[in-house]
Motif scaffolding. Structure first.
Motif, PDB file in Angstrom:
ATOM      1  N   THR A 154       0.806  -1.223   0.000  1.00  0.00           N
ATOM      2  CA  THR A 154       0.000   0.000   0.000  1.00  0.00           C
ATOM      3  C   THR A 154       0.839   1.273   0.000  1.00  0.00           C
ATOM      4  O   THR A 154       0.291   2.355  -0.098  1.00  0.00           O
ATOM      5  CB  THR A 154      -0.931   0.023   1.224  1.00  0.00           C
ATOM      6  OG1 THR A 154      -0.124   0.023   2.409  1.00  0.00           O
ATOM      7  CG2 THR A 154      -1.866  -1.169   1.223  1.00  0.00           C
ATOM      8  N   LEU A 155       2.159   1.141   0.143  1.00  0.00           N
ATOM      9  CA  LEU A 155       3.018   2.319   0.176  1.00  0.00           C
ATOM     10  C   LEU A 155       3.399   2.744  -1.237  1.00  0.00           C
ATOM     11  O   LEU A 155       3.451   1.927  -2.145  1.00  0.00           O
ATOM     12  CB  LEU A 155       4.293   2.023   0.976  1.00  0.00           C
ATOM     13  CG  LEU A 155       4.084   1.720   2.449  1.00  0.00           C
ATOM     14  CD1 LEU A 155       5.393   1.266   3.077  1.00  0.00           C
ATOM     15  CD2 LEU A 155       3.530   2.942   3.169  1.00  0.00           C
ATOM     16  N   PRO A 156       3.678   4.025  -1.416  1.00  0.00           N
ATOM     17  CA  PRO A 156       4.091   4.477  -2.751  1.00  0.00           C
ATOM     18  C   PRO A 156       5.475   3.942  -3.113  1.00  0.00           C
ATOM     19  O   PRO A 156       6.294   3.663  -2.244  1.00  0.00           O
ATOM     20  CB  PRO A 156       4.108   5.998  -2.621  1.00  0.00           C
ATOM     21  CG  PRO A 156       4.152   6.288  -1.180  1.00  0.00           C
ATOM     22  CD  PRO A 156       3.601   5.108  -0.455  1.00  0.00           C
ATOM     23  N   SER A 157       5.682   3.805  -4.396  1.00  0.00           N
ATOM     24  CA  SER A 157       6.977   3.392  -4.935  1.00  0.00           C
ATOM     25  C   SER A 157       7.501   4.504  -5.828  1.00  0.00           C
ATOM     26  O   SER A 157       6.729   5.230  -6.444  1.00  0.00           O
ATOM     27  CB  SER A 157       6.832   2.126  -5.776  1.00  0.00           C
ATOM     28  OG  SER A 157       6.430   1.047  -4.995  1.00  0.00           O
ATOM     29  N   GLU A 167       6.396   9.463  -7.058  1.00  0.00           N
ATOM     30  CA  GLU A 167       5.891   8.359  -6.258  1.00  0.00           C
ATOM     31  C   GLU A 167       4.447   8.065  -6.652  1.00  0.00           C
ATOM     32  O   GLU A 167       3.667   8.974  -6.901  1.00  0.00           O
ATOM     33  CB  GLU A 167       5.961   8.702  -4.768  1.00  0.00           C
ATOM     34  CG  GLU A 167       7.365   8.747  -4.248  1.00  0.00           C
ATOM     35  CD  GLU A 167       7.414   8.901  -2.735  1.00  0.00           C
ATOM     36  OE1 GLU A 167       6.363   9.115  -2.107  1.00  0.00           O
ATOM     37  OE2 GLU A 167       8.522   8.804  -2.196  1.00  0.00           O
ATOM     38  N   GLU A 168       4.149   6.788  -6.717  1.00  0.00           N
ATOM     39  CA  GLU A 168       2.766   6.378  -6.935  1.00  0.00           C
ATOM     40  C   GLU A 168       2.553   5.037  -6.251  1.00  0.00           C
ATOM     41  O   GLU A 168       3.513   4.329  -5.947  1.00  0.00           O
ATOM     42  CB  GLU A 168       2.414   6.320  -8.420  1.00  0.00           C
ATOM     43  CG  GLU A 168       3.222   5.372  -9.253  1.00  0.00           C
ATOM     44  CD  GLU A 168       2.829   5.459 -10.726  1.00  0.00           C
ATOM     45  OE1 GLU A 168       2.737   4.387 -11.335  1.00  0.00           O
ATOM     46  OE2 GLU A 168       2.627   6.557 -11.255  1.00  0.00           O
ATOM     47  N   ARG A 169       1.309   4.737  -5.978  1.00  0.00           N
ATOM     48  CA  ARG A 169       0.985   3.501  -5.280  1.00  0.00           C
ATOM     49  C   ARG A 169       1.517   2.306  -6.054  1.00  0.00           C
ATOM     50  O   ARG A 169       1.400   2.231  -7.273  1.00  0.00           O
ATOM     51  CB  ARG A 169      -0.528   3.375  -5.091  1.00  0.00           C
ATOM     52  CG  ARG A 169      -0.935   2.210  -4.210  1.00  0.00           C
ATOM     53  CD  ARG A 169      -2.444   2.134  -4.037  1.00  0.00           C
ATOM     54  NE  ARG A 169      -3.179   2.096  -5.282  1.00  0.00           N
ATOM     55  CZ  ARG A 169      -3.319   1.028  -6.049  1.00  0.00           C
ATOM     56  NH1 ARG A 169      -2.767  -0.113  -5.702  1.00  0.00           N
ATOM     57  NH2 ARG A 169      -4.010   1.095  -7.164  1.00  0.00           N
ATOM     58  N   THR A 170       2.106   1.371  -5.335  1.00  0.00           N
ATOM     59  CA  THR A 170       2.642   0.158  -5.946  1.00  0.00           C
ATOM     60  C   THR A 170       1.535  -0.545  -6.728  1.00  0.00           C
ATOM     61  O   THR A 170       0.415  -0.675  -6.256  1.00  0.00           O
ATOM     62  CB  THR A 170       3.209  -0.771  -4.858  1.00  0.00           C
ATOM     63  OG1 THR A 170       4.213  -0.053  -4.151  1.00  0.00           O
ATOM     64  CG2 THR A 170       3.800  -2.033  -5.455  1.00  0.00           C
ATOM     65  N   SER A 172      -0.151   0.445  -9.219  1.00  0.00           N
ATOM     66  CA  SER A 172      -1.282   1.253  -9.675  1.00  0.00           C
ATOM     67  C   SER A 172      -1.413   1.221 -11.196  1.00  0.00           C
ATOM     68  O   SER A 172      -2.469   1.529 -11.730  1.00  0.00           O
ATOM     69  CB  SER A 172      -1.155   2.690  -9.183  1.00  0.00           C
ATOM     70  OG  SER A 172       0.019   3.280  -9.710  1.00  0.00           O
TER      71      SER A 172
END
Length: 179
Positions: A154-157, A167-170, A172
């Motif tokens: 759930t963390l951004p990558s 950064e965007e949600r893993t 997505s």
């Protein structure tokens, strides 16, 4: 007082790997963890090592034990949850900070939050020193690593978009390939 190597999370899976590697190299770390019974037993089994009862969730307790020049090795994850306050305690004390994180977001943010303070106190904060798992995968992944993997979904990558890191949600953006 002489500088010490302090191993936080010594009683966990990764902590045990690090402890054994240190002992094989002749280093006698001070063990740190939250469970006094388990910690005392581990310290005795490891040749009578010094130990501190501290909790990564309350870094002020840890901070009072750290001194300038100490080396704090922490294996307590998930680092997004426990790493920042521990790194802050080390930076404030002038203690060098190393961790076993593999959390990309944590590694990127750690520098932003604590690098300058560590420099001011004469410390360094290199994250993600890592370790290698060998053997069957079920023995090579700790409960903490599984939690990190679960939380990381759930963390951004970080990814590159038009030559800029964003950064965007893993996961997505998922593409389907038909083979």
């Amino acid at each position: 007082m002489n500088s010490r190597v302090i191993l936080l999370g010594a009683t966990g899976y990764t902590g045990d790997l690090v402890l054994n590697a240190l002992i094989r190299r002749g280093v006698r770390p001070t063990l740190a963890g939250r469970n006094p019974t388990v910690l005392t037993a581990l310290a005795e089994r490891s040749g009578g090592l010094d130990h501190l009862v501290v909790d990564a969730a309350t870094p002020d307790g840890l901070g009072k034990h750290l001194q300038r020049g100490d080396v704090l090795i922490t294996t307590v994850g998930p680092f997004e949850r426990f790493g920042f306050p521990v790194a802050r305690a080390a930076a404030d004390a002038g203690a060098h900070y190393l961790d076993s994180s593999g959390e990309v977001g944590f590694v990127r943010t750690l520098r932003d939050r604590h690098h300058q303070r560590a420099r001011e106190t004469g410390a360094v904060t290199p994250p993600a020193f890592g370790y290698f798992a060998t053997g069957p995968i079920w023995r090579g992944i700790s409960q903490g690593t599984r939690t990190t993997m679960r939380d990381g979904i759930t963390l951004p990558s970080a990814r590159r978009r038009r030559r800029v890191l964003v950064e965007e949600r893993t996961a997505s953006r998922v593409r389907r390939f038909i083979i």
